[in-house]
Scaffold this motif. Sequence first.
Motif, short mmCIF file in Angstrom:
data_model
loop_
_atom_site.label_atom_id
_atom_site.label_comp_id
_atom_site.label_asym_id
_atom_site.label_seq_id
_atom_site.Cartn_x
_atom_site.Cartn_y
_atom_site.Cartn_z
N MET A 268 -0.16 -1.88 -0.04
CA MET A 268 -1.11 -2.50 -0.97
C MET A 268 -1.38 -1.58 -2.17
N LEU A 269 -1.44 -0.29 -1.93
CA LEU A 269 -1.63 0.64 -3.05
C LEU A 269 -0.45 0.53 -4.02
N ALA A 270 0.76 0.48 -3.50
CA ALA A 270 1.94 0.36 -4.37
C ALA A 270 1.86 -0.91 -5.21
N LEU A 271 1.47 -2.01 -4.60
CA LEU A 271 1.36 -3.27 -5.34
C LEU A 271 0.27 -3.21 -6.40
N LEU A 272 -0.87 -2.62 -6.06
CA LEU A 272 -1.97 -2.54 -7.03
C LEU A 272 -1.60 -1.64 -8.20
N ARG A 273 -0.71 -0.69 -7.98
CA ARG A 273 -0.25 0.18 -9.07
C ARG A 273 0.89 -0.45 -9.86
N HIS A 274 1.42 -1.56 -9.38
CA HIS A 274 2.53 -2.25 -10.05
C HIS A 274 2.16 -3.72 -10.23
N PRO A 275 1.31 -4.02 -11.19
CA PRO A 275 0.78 -5.38 -11.34
C PRO A 275 1.85 -6.44 -11.56
N ALA A 276 2.97 -6.09 -12.18
CA ALA A 276 4.01 -7.10 -12.40
C ALA A 276 4.62 -7.53 -11.07
N GLN A 277 4.84 -6.57 -10.16
CA GLN A 277 5.36 -6.91 -8.84
C GLN A 277 4.32 -7.66 -8.01
N LEU A 278 3.08 -7.29 -8.16
CA LEU A 278 1.99 -7.99 -7.48
C LEU A 278 1.94 -9.45 -7.94
N ALA A 279 2.05 -9.67 -9.23
CA ALA A 279 2.04 -11.03 -9.76
C ALA A 279 3.25 -11.82 -9.27
N ARG A 280 4.35 -11.14 -9.15
CA ARG A 280 5.57 -11.80 -8.67
C ARG A 280 5.39 -12.29 -7.22
N LEU A 281 4.79 -11.46 -6.39
CA LEU A 281 4.54 -11.85 -5.00
C LEU A 281 3.50 -12.96 -4.93
N ARG A 282 2.49 -12.89 -5.77
CA ARG A 282 1.46 -13.93 -5.77
C ARG A 282 2.06 -15.28 -6.19
N VAL A 383 -2.98 -10.77 -1.01
CA VAL A 383 -2.54 -11.14 -2.36
C VAL A 383 -2.92 -12.58 -2.68
N ARG A 384 -2.75 -13.47 -1.71
CA ARG A 384 -3.05 -14.89 -1.94
C ARG A 384 -4.55 -15.17 -2.02
N ARG A 385 -5.32 -14.58 -1.13
CA ARG A 385 -6.74 -14.93 -1.03
C ARG A 385 -7.63 -14.17 -2.02
N LEU A 386 -7.17 -13.03 -2.51
CA LEU A 386 -8.00 -12.21 -3.40
C LEU A 386 -7.27 -12.02 -4.73
N PRO A 387 -7.31 -13.03 -5.59
CA PRO A 387 -6.53 -12.98 -6.84
C PRO A 387 -7.01 -11.91 -7.82
N ASP A 388 -8.24 -11.43 -7.68
CA ASP A 388 -8.76 -10.41 -8.59
C ASP A 388 -8.76 -9.01 -7.97
N LEU A 389 -8.01 -8.83 -6.90
CA LEU A 389 -7.98 -7.56 -6.20
C LEU A 389 -7.45 -6.45 -7.11
N ARG A 390 -8.17 -5.32 -7.14
CA ARG A 390 -7.74 -4.17 -7.94
C ARG A 390 -8.35 -2.89 -7.37
N LEU A 391 -7.77 -1.76 -7.76
CA LEU A 391 -8.27 -0.47 -7.30
C LEU A 391 -9.67 -0.23 -7.87
N ALA A 392 -10.55 0.29 -7.02
CA ALA A 392 -11.90 0.61 -7.48
C ALA A 392 -11.95 1.97 -8.15
N ASP A 393 -11.18 2.94 -7.65
CA ASP A 393 -11.26 4.29 -8.20
C ASP A 393 -9.97 5.04 -7.87
N GLU A 394 -9.04 5.06 -8.80
CA GLU A 394 -7.77 5.75 -8.61
C GLU A 394 -7.98 7.24 -8.33
#
Length: 415
Positions: A268-282, A383-394
């Motif tokens: 999940m950390l890798a996906l949150l750091r790579h928003p394009a891949q996260l969007a692709r999976l979503r 990824v599906r249920r939390l569309p606004d998911l993002r890191l709180a504090d890198e």
Amino acid sequence: MNPTATTEGARDSAGPARAEDLAAALLTQEARRDPYPFYARMRREDPVHRSAQGIWYLTRYTDVEAALGDLRLSNDRDRMTRAYTALGGDLKALSRLTDRLGRVMSNTDPPDHARLRKLANRAFTARRVESLRDRVQGIVDGLIDEAVAAGPTMDLVEAVASPLPMAVVCELFGIPDEDLPQVKTWFRRFGRLSEDIDASEAAIEQYEEYLARLVRRRRADPGDDLISALVATQAKDDRLTDSELLSTCFVLITAGDETTTHLVGNGMLALLRHPAQLARLRADPALARPAVEELARYDTPTQAIVRVVAEDLTIGGRTLREGELAYLFLAATNRDPERFHDPDRLDLTRPGNRPLSFGNGPHFCLGGPLAKLQAEVAVGTLVRRLPDLRLADEAALDWRPNPLQRRLTALPVTY
């Protein structure tokens, strides 16, 4: 046999003189945050590296792949103990734990390993794992519901990744729901073995006694669970002794907990750091399965596994002597540019993706399919249920100080 694992044409095992010990660099705070540049340097400068302690570090895909299937590199408990003792290691905690576990799949070599693995395979089938999918989905949904109800932020490791594998393994082994809190307590104490040997050993003893009671119940009244299936194998030709049965249950229940937790967390950390891949999976939920393979390649929880040399052999032109230890860095092989195109890039649709995240050869991780199933469901659902998911504090991210494992202490997110 791979040409890098022959016994001919070796140069001196000490290798070239070095101004610094590359292995020591992996213990730095910088490497703890991101070990992959250090692996790249080791692959480039000294891929079969002998540390100042006399431990071998293997980082190339071809070398490690061959080593994982080479029986001259042993996983035997007694050999391992002698090797660590020769280095001056304090094995008080380790020896007390392994004495309790006895000789199980994870610390034996063939032929004992093959016999024990065959018996476990009869019970731990792909069909049984896949039959858990709906139950895993229900557990994940329940954990996300609880986290969302609690507020706009959560520690994803604590809220979802950590409780998931424990709930699933209890389902698989038929451990009653009411016993789950106690089992979790024992597991936490196992993890503090090096800090408090006596408390950890007491927890191991209590857990062992608990499993023995479960085994006795399944003998008297079998069910549709993995302990019952293992008990049933005692009537087969390759009979499990009572000690081997108990140790096998111990290892199978315990082993997948942390690995699955941090496969989900790191992924999940890798996906949150790579928003394009996260969007692709979503956009394409069917990518969840290959995505897990790529996430495991990109940042695997098990960075390295340990073997002891049972017979002199040569790898990459370096002679490894009997009794020496070899660390096989799976994480380094997964970023080897000789095997993976553009290896530092996360690509959920990477073709021909065969990372060594779960090992290879006779000790290939038995629980790998179950870990992947849980990660597939957990990552896909988050990824599906939390569309606004993002890191709180890198800046707050931190990893446990163990160069053989890659495990987040927490993953704070908002949603």
